[in-house]
Design a protein around this motif. Sequence first.
Motif, short mmCIF file in Angstrom:
data_model
loop_
_atom_site.label_atom_id
_atom_site.label_comp_id
_atom_site.label_asym_id
_atom_site.label_seq_id
_atom_site.Cartn_x
_atom_site.Cartn_y
_atom_site.Cartn_z
N ASN A 294 0.83 -1.19 0.00
CA ASN A 294 0.00 0.00 0.00
C ASN A 294 0.87 1.25 0.00
O ASN A 294 2.06 1.19 0.34
N PRO A 295 0.32 2.42 -0.38
CA PRO A 295 1.11 3.65 -0.42
C PRO A 295 1.48 4.13 0.99
O PRO A 295 0.88 3.69 1.98
N VAL A 296 2.43 5.03 1.06
CA VAL A 296 2.76 5.68 2.33
C VAL A 296 2.79 7.19 2.12
O VAL A 296 3.01 7.67 1.02
N GLY A 297 2.55 7.92 3.20
CA GLY A 297 2.58 9.37 3.11
C GLY A 297 2.38 9.98 4.48
O GLY A 297 1.88 9.34 5.39
N LYS A 298 2.78 11.25 4.63
CA LYS A 298 2.66 11.94 5.91
C LYS A 298 1.46 12.88 5.96
O LYS A 298 1.09 13.34 7.02
N SER A 299 0.87 13.14 4.81
CA SER A 299 -0.30 14.01 4.76
C SER A 299 -1.08 13.66 3.50
O SER A 299 -0.57 12.99 2.60
N TRP A 300 -2.31 14.12 3.44
CA TRP A 300 -3.14 13.83 2.28
C TRP A 300 -2.67 14.67 1.10
O TRP A 300 -2.72 15.89 1.14
N GLN A 301 -2.20 14.03 0.05
CA GLN A 301 -1.65 14.74 -1.10
C GLN A 301 -2.21 14.19 -2.40
O GLN A 301 -1.63 14.37 -3.47
N TRP A 302 -3.33 13.51 -2.31
CA TRP A 302 -3.90 12.85 -3.48
C TRP A 302 -5.28 13.40 -3.79
O TRP A 302 -5.88 14.13 -3.00
N LYS A 303 -5.81 13.02 -4.92
CA LYS A 303 -7.19 13.35 -5.26
C LYS A 303 -8.11 12.70 -4.22
O LYS A 303 -7.77 11.68 -3.64
N MET A 304 -9.27 13.31 -4.00
CA MET A 304 -10.15 12.82 -2.94
C MET A 304 -11.53 12.46 -3.49
O MET A 304 -12.15 13.25 -4.20
N ASP A 305 -11.98 11.26 -3.16
CA ASP A 305 -13.29 10.79 -3.59
C ASP A 305 -14.37 11.17 -2.58
O ASP A 305 -14.09 11.38 -1.39
N ASP A 306 -15.61 11.20 -3.05
CA ASP A 306 -16.75 11.55 -2.21
C ASP A 306 -17.05 10.44 -1.21
O ASP A 306 -17.08 9.26 -1.57
N PRO A 307 -17.28 10.77 0.07
CA PRO A 307 -17.51 9.74 1.09
C PRO A 307 -18.76 8.89 0.82
O PRO A 307 -18.76 7.69 1.10
N LEU A 308 -19.83 9.50 0.30
CA LEU A 308 -21.03 8.74 0.00
C LEU A 308 -20.76 7.70 -1.08
O LEU A 308 -21.22 6.55 -0.99
N GLU A 309 -19.98 8.08 -2.09
CA GLU A 309 -19.63 7.14 -3.15
C GLU A 309 -18.77 6.00 -2.60
O GLU A 309 -18.92 4.84 -3.02
N ILE A 310 -17.90 6.32 -1.65
CA ILE A 310 -17.06 5.28 -1.06
C ILE A 310 -17.91 4.26 -0.31
O ILE A 310 -17.75 3.05 -0.47
N VAL A 311 -18.86 4.76 0.52
CA VAL A 311 -19.72 3.85 1.29
C VAL A 311 -20.59 3.01 0.36
O VAL A 311 -20.69 1.79 0.53
N ASN A 312 -21.20 3.65 -0.62
CA ASN A 312 -22.05 2.90 -1.56
C ASN A 312 -21.26 1.82 -2.29
O ASN A 312 -21.71 0.68 -2.42
N SER A 313 -20.07 2.18 -2.76
CA SER A 313 -19.25 1.22 -3.50
C SER A 313 -18.75 0.10 -2.60
O SER A 313 -18.69 -1.06 -3.02
N ALA A 314 -18.38 0.45 -1.37
CA ALA A 314 -17.88 -0.57 -0.43
C ALA A 314 -18.96 -1.61 -0.15
O ALA A 314 -18.70 -2.82 -0.19
N ILE A 315 -20.18 -1.15 0.12
CA ILE A 315 -21.28 -2.08 0.40
C ILE A 315 -21.60 -2.91 -0.84
O ILE A 315 -21.82 -4.13 -0.75
#
Length: 591
Positions: A294-315
């Motif tokens: 998996n990636p490593v990093g000290k702060s968020w430096q990437w594109k960010m996805d919508d939390p609702l889309e993450i939950v829907n896709s995860a389920i």
Amino acid sequence: MDRILRPGGWAVIRDKVEILDPLEGILRSLQWEIRMRYAQDREGIFLLASKNLHFDLIDPQSYEPEDLFKEKLVVIIASTWEDGKAPQNAKFFANWLAESAGDFRVGSLMLSECKFAVFGVGSRAYGETFNALAKDFSRWLRDLGAKEVVGVGEGDVDAGELDMVFEEWSGRLARVLKGESVENGEVCGNGVVVIDESDDDEDDGGVESDIVDLEDIAEMVTPVIRASLEKQGYKIIGSHSGVKICRWTKSQLRGRGGCYKHSFYGIESHRCMEATPSLACANKCVFCWRHHTNPVGKSWQWKMDDPLEIVNSAIDLHTKMIKQMKGVPGVTLERLNEGLSPRHCALSLVGEPIMYPEINTLVDELHRRRISTFLVTNAQFPDKIQMLKPVTQLYVSVDAATKESLKAIDRPLFGDFWERFIDSLKSLTEKQQRTVYRLTLVKGWNTEDLDAYFNLFSIGQPDFIEIKGVTYCGSSATSKLTMENVPWHSDVKAFSEALSLKSKGEYEVACEHVHSCCVLLAKTEKFKVDGQWFTWIDYDKFHDLVASGKPFNSKDYMAATPSWAVYGAEEGGFDPVQSRYRKERHHKTTH
């Protein structure tokens, strides 16, 4: 008073002989001459000092490589040791750079704020290894995103012109820096000179800008990382999240028993979804069961996805994996249908979920669906813990009890990892919901510091302490753990009982799950009522409390622990409603 630099970097000064570690040789000899003031006419050698670049010598063993993150300019004077390697006292620094540069998860922006120059001191008599370390330093730093302001200088101690070569190289460096734009330089490592640049925006000293274009901000999951994780069974969601079906989910779907969270807290393992909104992590732990894919990093430096889309896709992805269990021996239609409606989410799949900037919104969405949240953080983001909304159970990984052992076992990216760790523990005291220290025991690494572990209890005052033996997942290039590092359940029990004794009754051993080699300590005054343990969770009550919007605490949603899950029970934490399955092993015999 001539100075002779011998191959390997030893400094021999007329009338005074000092045998030094090689990377230290040239600068130590320079420092000696500066202090004795008998070489002021040799401007080439002392160009940095003569241009107001003041420096002190510090052994690289006392320099934290993570400090490179905050350096503006680094100048390295490097002598090559045996076989082209770093000298003994610079090995950790060199190994850290080499490992980071070779780790595809780190990325090429890690040192984007740093500029550097390298001068090598060696002997051509050693052929291919001539100034090999200097060239390696240059390559590693460039691979990590640092900007090289002057090409590698190559000094040959046998050519009789080392001073002239260094004078020419350092002159070019001075012209690039323009002298007056550099202030307060200091050597921050063995031959590592750090110079704080002027804040004057009108003149950057001839060095190109460090501003990172927004187009350089990439997706967290690169094609290489995606392929590696998918090969391990992960389902990647968007650009930075993931979900995976747990073996215990499959086990309880087949009626063969749940995980330790079923025994300790009453979750239904076949209705549990294992996910994360951030595959990235700030540690590179030696026992990482993902082998650092998996990636490593000290702060968020990437594109960010919508939390609702993450939950829907995860389920959606989770239920698709559950459906694939249809027809598997032992899976009943009733359990399968239950599994299609997850009630729990373990936000501990991989990485550091609390790094995700919209973690609170994601947690809210899970709770709105009456899905409980078990969130695990690696104790490097105390500010994120403080801002976190109530979760069903908040875990902090306590992988070691001392600064030295934590650095060795977690291999954190942050230079101030210990302060972050302690502040994370302190943040738990402000939480009213259930909190847990998670200890992963690794024999030979972190099982000897009972007193130090006990001292950490008072900092965070957790409700529970989970103590688990490390899971052996095979050796790899990133981890050299073997089965010798895996403790027996009896070892974990002995460790847990010893900690309980040290607490003098504040914590007692409450539950165990023999199959997972895991033991639970619980705060006695909170969770033991009239001799009965209440470590389980009333999940419906929890969701009602969250929906009410009113303050509540961990005692408001506790439930009684069944006798089979209590420490010392004959069942060893195995739910008797389930069917214990033991695979028969047939061994060939020779006649």
